[in-house]
Design an enzyme around this catalytic site. Structure first.
Site, mmCIF file in Angstrom:
data_model
loop_
_atom_site.group_PDB
_atom_site.id
_atom_site.type_symbol
_atom_site.label_atom_id
_atom_site.label_comp_id
_atom_site.label_asym_id
_atom_site.label_seq_id
_atom_site.Cartn_x
_atom_site.Cartn_y
_atom_site.Cartn_z
ATOM 1 N N CYS A 8 90.932 23.528 -110.856
ATOM 2 C CA CYS A 8 90.932 22.879 -112.167
ATOM 3 C C CYS A 8 90.851 23.953 -113.238
ATOM 4 O O CYS A 8 90.806 25.141 -112.921
ATOM 5 C CB CYS A 8 89.794 21.866 -112.297
ATOM 6 S SG CYS A 8 88.153 22.594 -112.491
ATOM 7 N N GLY A 9 90.810 23.552 -114.463
ATOM 8 C CA GLY A 9 90.791 24.507 -115.567
ATOM 9 C C GLY A 9 89.720 25.566 -115.445
ATOM 10 O O GLY A 9 89.996 26.759 -115.509
#
Length: 97
Positions: A8-9
Site C-alpha cells: 500500500c502507499g
C-alpha cells in the site's frame, strides 16, 4: 508455503486491513501454509522477489512477472464479494501448484 506480498502507499494502514481480508479469504477457501508480508509501494520492487503473489491497494502499472491483483476493494468495500472470490480462486490455483 505461499508467500503473499500486500503493498500500500505507506506499508502500514491499508496493507494491514487488506492482509486481514486476505487471511479471511484463505480461511474461507481452506488454504493454510500462507505467509503474508506487507510493504509500501516504494518498497515493492525490492520486496516482490520473495513473493509468490503480489497484491496492491494502489494502481501499479509496472511488470511484476508473477500473479498480481489489486485488492483496493477490501479498502473501499466496492465489489468486495467478487474480489474475495477472484482472490480465493487465484490462491487455490497457486496452492495446488
Amino acid at each position: 508455503m505461499i508467500t503473499i506480498l500486500v503493498a500500500c502507499g505507506s506499508g502500514v494502514a491499508t496493507s494491514t486491513l487488506a492482509a486481514d481480508e486476505v487471511k479471511s479469504v484463505c480461511a474461507e477457501y481452506g488454504i493454510a501454509n500462507v505467509k503474508i508480508n506487507k510493504c509500501s509501494m516504494s518498497e515493492l520492487a525490492s520486496e516482490m522477489q520473495s513473493a509468490d503473489v503480489v497484491l496492491t491497494t494502489n494502481n501499479y502499472k509496472g511488470d511484476i512477472g508473477k500473479p498480481h491483483m489489486s485488492v483496493a476493494g477490501f479498502i473501499t468495500g466496492i465489489n468486495e464479494a467478487a474480489l474475495r472470490q477472484k482472490l480465493g480462486e487465484l490462491l487455490s490455483e497457486i496452492s495446488k501448484g
